[in-house]
Design an enzyme around this catalytic site. Structure first.
Site, mmCIF file in Angstrom:
data_model
loop_
_atom_site.group_PDB
_atom_site.id
_atom_site.type_symbol
_atom_site.label_atom_id
_atom_site.label_comp_id
_atom_site.label_asym_id
_atom_site.label_seq_id
_atom_site.Cartn_x
_atom_site.Cartn_y
_atom_site.Cartn_z
ATOM 1 C CG HIS A 1 9.917 -3.306 -27.698
ATOM 2 N ND1 HIS A 1 10.134 -3.186 -29.056
ATOM 3 C CD2 HIS A 1 9.617 -4.611 -27.483
ATOM 4 C CE1 HIS A 1 9.986 -4.365 -29.631
ATOM 5 N NE2 HIS A 1 9.663 -5.243 -28.706
ATOM 6 C CE LYS A 8 17.802 -17.317 -46.044
ATOM 7 N NZ LYS A 8 17.003 -18.332 -46.712
ATOM 8 N NE ARG A 10 2.895 -9.002 -27.620
ATOM 9 C CZ ARG A 10 3.969 -9.244 -28.361
ATOM 10 N NH1 ARG A 10 4.495 -8.283 -29.088
ATOM 11 N NH2 ARG A 10 4.507 -10.430 -28.382
ATOM 12 C CB SER A 23 9.061 -6.300 -33.810
ATOM 13 O OG SER A 23 9.441 -5.586 -32.667
HETATM 14 P P1 ADP Z 1 8.035 -8.252 -30.560
HETATM 15 O O1 ADP Z 1 7.333 -9.219 -29.616
HETATM 16 O O2 ADP Z 1 7.417 -6.891 -30.637
HETATM 17 O O3 ADP Z 1 8.293 -8.856 -31.896
HETATM 18 P P2 ADP Z 1 10.538 -8.782 -29.213
HETATM 19 O O4 ADP Z 1 10.484 -10.225 -29.566
HETATM 20 O O5 ADP Z 1 11.797 -8.065 -29.457
HETATM 21 O O6 ADP Z 1 9.441 -7.935 -29.946
HETATM 22 O O7 ADP Z 1 10.077 -8.617 -27.687
HETATM 23 C C1 ADP Z 1 10.905 -8.287 -26.626
HETATM 24 C C2 ADP Z 1 10.070 -8.197 -25.380
HETATM 25 O O8 ADP Z 1 9.141 -7.116 -25.495
HETATM 26 C C3 ADP Z 1 9.215 -9.430 -25.092
HETATM 27 O O9 ADP Z 1 9.193 -9.661 -23.700
HETATM 28 C C4 ADP Z 1 7.853 -9.031 -25.547
HETATM 29 O O10 ADP Z 1 6.831 -9.715 -24.855
HETATM 30 C C5 ADP Z 1 7.862 -7.563 -25.160
HETATM 31 N N1 ADP Z 1 6.889 -6.818 -25.939
HETATM 32 C C6 ADP Z 1 6.778 -6.788 -27.275
HETATM 33 N N2 ADP Z 1 5.750 -6.009 -27.663
HETATM 34 C C7 ADP Z 1 5.191 -5.535 -26.523
HETATM 35 C C8 ADP Z 1 4.079 -4.677 -26.258
HETATM 36 N N3 ADP Z 1 3.347 -4.169 -27.245
HETATM 37 N N4 ADP Z 1 3.790 -4.398 -24.964
HETATM 38 C C9 ADP Z 1 4.536 -4.943 -23.966
HETATM 39 N N5 ADP Z 1 5.597 -5.748 -24.162
HETATM 40 C C10 ADP Z 1 5.913 -6.054 -25.419
#
Ligand code: ADP
Length: 149
Positions: A18, A42, A91, A129
């Site tokens: 992120h 949850k 990704r 995440s």
């Molecule tokens: P995650 O996908 O890690 O569970 P989120 O749903 O909070 O996290 O994702 C928020 C944004 O960050 C989304 O656009 C997701 O594609 C992007 N994102 C998450 N992980 C990565 C990563 N490793 N590299 C680039 N972008 C990412």
């Protein structure tokens, strides 16, 4: 014209993938709002308040980034802030399959809303995440993947 972008997500927790996208977006736009969705799940590991603090701390050295939480539609949040750009990270091809229809839908929900996809840095392409949460819950060490590590 002020180019304002929103980077929405759950950020539970914020990880280095992120942060890399955020830093790059901060160079592309005048201002970037990190928007933390308040949709209750949850399985959340960190409270929304903890996540807000996490992002604020990790981005303290980037002056054009701010952080807020929101409920409801991402498109409505973008419109309410006057943001014309929505940033998402990609990704792999599965992310694109998932994201492209959402981007099309968002453009209909908020006219003129442009989704900008930034490719992951290769070293973070496996980072999400959900996996970080699972490792943490199972007693593993997550510090190599998070900004406070
Ligand atoms: P995650 O996908 O890690 O569970 P989120 O749903 O909070 O996290 O994702 C928020 C944004 O960050 C989304 O656009 C997701 O594609 C992007 N994102 C998450 N992980 C990565 C990563 N490793 N590299 C680039 N972008 C990412």
């Amino acid at each position: 014209m002020n180019r304002l972008a929103v980077f929405p997500g759950s950020f539970d927790p914020l990880h280095l993938g992120h942060l890399d996208v955020l830093r790059r977006a901060s160079g592309l736009f005048d201002n970037v709002i990190v928007a933390i969705g308040r949709n209750t799940t949850k399985s959340a590991l960190y409270s929304v308040e903890d996540r807000l603090a996490m992002v604020e701390k990790a981005c303290a050295d980037i002056p054009n980034i701010s952080v807020e939480s929101f409920t409801g539609l991402t498109a409505d949040f973008c419109r309410s802030r006057g943001a014309r750009y929505l940033v998402r990270g990609l990704r792999n091809p599965s992310d694109a399959d998932y994201e492209i229809p959402i981007a099309h839908m968002n453009a209909q929900l908020a006219e003129g809303l442009e989704t900008v996809f930034l490719l992951t840095a290769p070293q973070y392409s496996m980072l999400r995440s959900t996996i970080v949460r699972e490792i943490h819950r199972s007693g593993g060490d997550i510090k190599q993947w998070v900004p406070w590590g």
